[in-house]
Design an enzyme around this catalytic site. Structure first.
Site, mmCIF file in Angstrom:
data_model
loop_
_atom_site.group_PDB
_atom_site.id
_atom_site.type_symbol
_atom_site.label_atom_id
_atom_site.label_comp_id
_atom_site.label_asym_id
_atom_site.label_seq_id
_atom_site.Cartn_x
_atom_site.Cartn_y
_atom_site.Cartn_z
ATOM 1 N N GLN A 140 0.846 -1.207 0.000
ATOM 2 C CA GLN A 140 0.000 0.000 0.000
ATOM 3 C C GLN A 140 0.876 1.249 0.000
ATOM 4 O O GLN A 140 2.078 1.184 0.277
ATOM 5 C CB GLN A 140 -0.918 0.006 1.227
ATOM 6 C CG GLN A 140 -0.213 -0.258 2.543
ATOM 7 C CD GLN A 140 -1.068 -1.061 3.526
ATOM 8 O OE1 GLN A 140 -2.313 -1.055 3.517
ATOM 9 N NE2 GLN A 140 -0.394 -1.799 4.414
ATOM 10 N N TYR B 151 -10.881 5.264 18.783
ATOM 11 C CA TYR B 151 -10.914 4.015 18.019
ATOM 12 C C TYR B 151 -10.122 2.907 18.721
ATOM 13 O O TYR B 151 -10.611 1.794 18.935
ATOM 14 C CB TYR B 151 -10.343 4.264 16.614
ATOM 15 C CG TYR B 151 -10.201 3.025 15.782
ATOM 16 C CD1 TYR B 151 -8.969 2.369 15.699
ATOM 17 C CD2 TYR B 151 -11.282 2.489 15.095
ATOM 18 C CE1 TYR B 151 -8.825 1.210 14.958
ATOM 19 C CE2 TYR B 151 -11.148 1.329 14.342
ATOM 20 C CZ TYR B 151 -9.921 0.706 14.284
ATOM 21 O OH TYR B 151 -9.796 -0.445 13.547
ATOM 22 N N ASP C 22 -0.125 0.243 13.218
ATOM 23 C CA ASP C 22 0.313 1.493 13.851
ATOM 24 C C ASP C 22 0.655 1.287 15.322
ATOM 25 O O ASP C 22 1.246 2.162 15.959
ATOM 26 C CB ASP C 22 -0.772 2.576 13.691
ATOM 27 C CG ASP C 22 -2.150 2.074 14.133
ATOM 28 O OD1 ASP C 22 -3.133 2.321 13.411
ATOM 29 O OD2 ASP C 22 -2.250 1.412 15.183
ATOM 30 N N GLU D 92 0.741 -8.553 11.432
ATOM 31 C CA GLU D 92 0.540 -7.390 10.553
ATOM 32 C C GLU D 92 1.193 -7.723 9.206
ATOM 33 O O GLU D 92 2.344 -8.171 9.165
ATOM 34 C CB GLU D 92 1.197 -6.167 11.202
ATOM 35 C CG GLU D 92 1.529 -5.027 10.257
ATOM 36 C CD GLU D 92 0.348 -4.467 9.490
ATOM 37 O OE1 GLU D 92 -0.676 -4.157 10.114
ATOM 38 O OE2 GLU D 92 0.470 -4.363 8.243
ATOM 39 N N ASP E 275 0.178 -12.442 6.494
ATOM 40 C CA ASP E 275 -1.264 -12.299 6.283
ATOM 41 C C ASP E 275 -2.043 -12.880 7.465
ATOM 42 O O ASP E 275 -1.778 -14.011 7.905
ATOM 43 C CB ASP E 275 -1.648 -13.034 4.987
ATOM 44 C CG ASP E 275 -3.150 -13.074 4.786
ATOM 45 O OD1 ASP E 275 -3.750 -11.993 4.654
ATOM 46 O OD2 ASP E 275 -3.711 -14.166 4.829
ATOM 47 N N GLY E 276 -2.984 -12.098 7.962
ATOM 48 C CA GLY E 276 -3.731 -12.508 9.146
ATOM 49 C C GLY E 276 -4.536 -13.764 8.948
ATOM 50 O O GLY E 276 -4.659 -14.598 9.853
ATOM 51 N N ASP F 225 -7.893 -5.455 13.676
ATOM 52 C CA ASP F 225 -7.785 -4.021 13.401
ATOM 53 C C ASP F 225 -7.313 -3.848 11.960
ATOM 54 O O ASP F 225 -6.146 -3.552 11.680
ATOM 55 C CB ASP F 225 -6.801 -3.394 14.390
ATOM 56 C CG ASP F 225 -6.588 -1.917 14.111
ATOM 57 O OD1 ASP F 225 -5.565 -1.348 14.587
ATOM 58 O OD2 ASP F 225 -7.417 -1.325 13.389
ATOM 59 N N SER F 226 -8.223 -4.094 11.018
ATOM 60 C CA SER F 226 -7.799 -4.134 9.606
ATOM 61 C C SER F 226 -8.156 -2.840 8.884
ATOM 62 O O SER F 226 -8.962 -2.039 9.356
ATOM 63 C CB SER F 226 -8.520 -5.290 8.905
ATOM 64 O OG SER F 226 -9.887 -4.947 8.779
ATOM 65 N N ASP G 203 -9.820 -1.229 5.309
ATOM 66 C CA ASP G 203 -11.141 -1.517 4.730
ATOM 67 C C ASP G 203 -11.076 -2.769 3.856
ATOM 68 O O ASP G 203 -9.985 -3.229 3.503
ATOM 69 C CB ASP G 203 -11.596 -0.301 3.904
ATOM 70 C CG ASP G 203 -11.766 0.926 4.809
ATOM 71 O OD1 ASP G 203 -11.668 2.058 4.300
ATOM 72 O OD2 ASP G 203 -11.968 0.738 6.024
HETATM 73 N N1 SAM Z 1 -7.887 2.196 12.162
HETATM 74 C C1 SAM Z 1 -7.754 1.762 10.798
HETATM 75 C C2 SAM Z 1 -9.115 1.594 10.161
HETATM 76 O O1 SAM Z 1 -10.115 1.700 10.885
HETATM 77 O O2 SAM Z 1 -9.162 1.382 8.958
HETATM 78 C C3 SAM Z 1 -6.940 0.499 10.719
HETATM 79 C C4 SAM Z 1 -5.591 0.694 11.299
HETATM 80 S S1 SAM Z 1 -4.287 -0.385 10.931
HETATM 81 C C5 SAM Z 1 -3.193 0.757 10.196
HETATM 82 C C6 SAM Z 1 -4.798 -1.419 9.598
HETATM 83 C C7 SAM Z 1 -3.686 -2.420 9.295
HETATM 84 O O3 SAM Z 1 -4.222 -3.621 8.721
HETATM 85 C C8 SAM Z 1 -2.634 -1.933 8.291
HETATM 86 O O4 SAM Z 1 -1.391 -1.790 8.949
HETATM 87 C C9 SAM Z 1 -2.597 -3.016 7.214
HETATM 88 O O5 SAM Z 1 -1.309 -3.234 6.698
HETATM 89 C C10 SAM Z 1 -3.138 -4.205 7.976
HETATM 90 N N2 SAM Z 1 -3.661 -5.302 7.140
HETATM 91 C C11 SAM Z 1 -4.435 -5.201 6.038
HETATM 92 N N3 SAM Z 1 -4.707 -6.420 5.537
HETATM 93 C C12 SAM Z 1 -4.088 -7.337 6.359
HETATM 94 C C13 SAM Z 1 -3.999 -8.756 6.383
HETATM 95 N N4 SAM Z 1 -4.616 -9.501 5.442
HETATM 96 N N5 SAM Z 1 -3.300 -9.341 7.370
HETATM 97 C C14 SAM Z 1 -2.680 -8.593 8.327
HETATM 98 N N6 SAM Z 1 -2.703 -7.228 8.362
HETATM 99 C C15 SAM Z 1 -3.411 -6.619 7.384
#
Ligand code: SAM
Length: 283
Positions: free
Chosen positions: A34, A64, A89, A109, A140-141, A158-159, A161
């Site tokens: 990203q 949040y 974060d 993460e 990957d989660g 905490d993903s 969108d």
């Molecule tokens: N507060 C934010 C929101 O409400 O959208 C989310 C915060 S946090 C930065 C979201 C995190 O999810 C990102 O660091 C992203 O890299 C991670 N992420 C996205 N897809 C993922 C996956 N499949 N497995 C693990 N982490 C993932």
């Protein structure tokens, strides 16, 4: 002569959104997953965007992070082993670490660059990664949780969108894996979008958790700098109703919090009529 024109960043979602004045761009990198940008804003502290979507501002991130974490933690009688998925974060990790009963935090993460940039530019959030109980896995989660069985007391998703890498974290297979990975009295909390902007996503997540868990619910969170000034957390519990905390919030922890209270925990499930109907109809 330095250009004194104020600069702005904006996020438009479903045709409307936020515009935020910034003072400087601190980071602008393209990771394997990203576009990561971190700005110093004029009045809201630091701001991070991923692929042009606001993830947090220091001004209101506590709302949040606290609501993603403390309702779930207070819905377990003694949460010792916690899994955080996403949360690059460090804000949710910071909040989980406030609970002294926690013995182990596994954190998965997908994008190590997000962690690296937040450690460098937003240490007030990324401090969560410094906790000695935390094991950080970059991956990957869905893959991480797929083969876990009866392992966690609380899982917090905490993903981003449901686009790009985050999409798999909004699917049925993922929730089936989460259910399997949780112990018999396990709790899951998932970032579940805004009832105003994404009714279909809210209802889908609610539906998955309704099918799999004995108890579930959607809790409203006011976050001024998110589109529509709101987002939500879908909570599901294998054993107990989600609307009331199972244990007392001790004064030491309560004094550290700025949003979560036992009263807010219950009040957050009181939704406007249009949203309440979604959930009563699906029972
Ligand atoms: N507060 C934010 C929101 O409400 O959208 C989310 C915060 S946090 C930065 C979201 C995190 O999810 C990102 O660091 C992203 O890299 C991670 N992420 C996205 N897809 C993922 C996956 N499949 N497995 C693990 N982490 C993932």
């Amino acid at each position: 002569m330095q250009d004194s024109t104020p600069k702005f960043v904006q996020e438009i979602d479903q045709g409307f959104g936020n515009i935020i004045e910034i003072k400087a761009c601190l980071c602008d990198v393209q990771s394997d997953y990203q576009h990561i940008q971190i700005f110093e804003t004029a009045n809201l502290g630091k701001l991070m965007m991923l692929d042009g979507i606001i993830q947090f501002t220091e001004y209101d991130e506590y709302a949040y992070q606290e609501m993603m974490t403390h309702p779930a933690m207070m819905l377990h009688k003694n949460p010792e082993k916690v899994l955080i998925i996403g949360g690059g974060d460090g804000g949710v990790a910071r909040e989980v670490a406030r609970h002294q009963c926690v013995k182990q935090i596994d954190h998965c993460e997908i994008d190590g660059k997000v962690v690296e940039m937040c450690k460098k530019f937003v240490p007030g959030m990324a401090c969560g990664f410094d906790d000695p109980r935390l094991n950080l896995h970059i991956g990957d989660g869905l893959e991480f949780v797929r083969n876990k069985v009866d392992e966690y007391d609380v899982i917090i998703v905490d993903s981003t969108d449901p686009i790009g890498p985050g999409a798999v974290l909004f699917g049925r297979e993922f929730y089936q894996s989460v259910h399997r990975a949780l112990k018999a009295d396990g709790v899951v909390a998932s970032q579940s979008e805004s009832i105003f902007l994404y009714p279909e996503i809210v209802q889908r997540l609610y539906g998955f958790t309704r099918e799999l868990f004995a108890y579930n619910g959607y809790a409203f969170i006011a976050v001024p700098t998110y589109p529509a000034g709101s987002i939500g957390v879908c909570l599901a519990n294998k054993k107990y109703p989600v609307e009331k905390p199972l244990r007392e919030l001790d004064d030491a922890l309560a004094s550290q919090l700025r949003y979560y209270t036992p009263e807010i925990h219950s009040a957050a499930f009181k939704l406007p009529a249009f949203a309440q109907r979604w959930f009563t109809q699906s029972k």
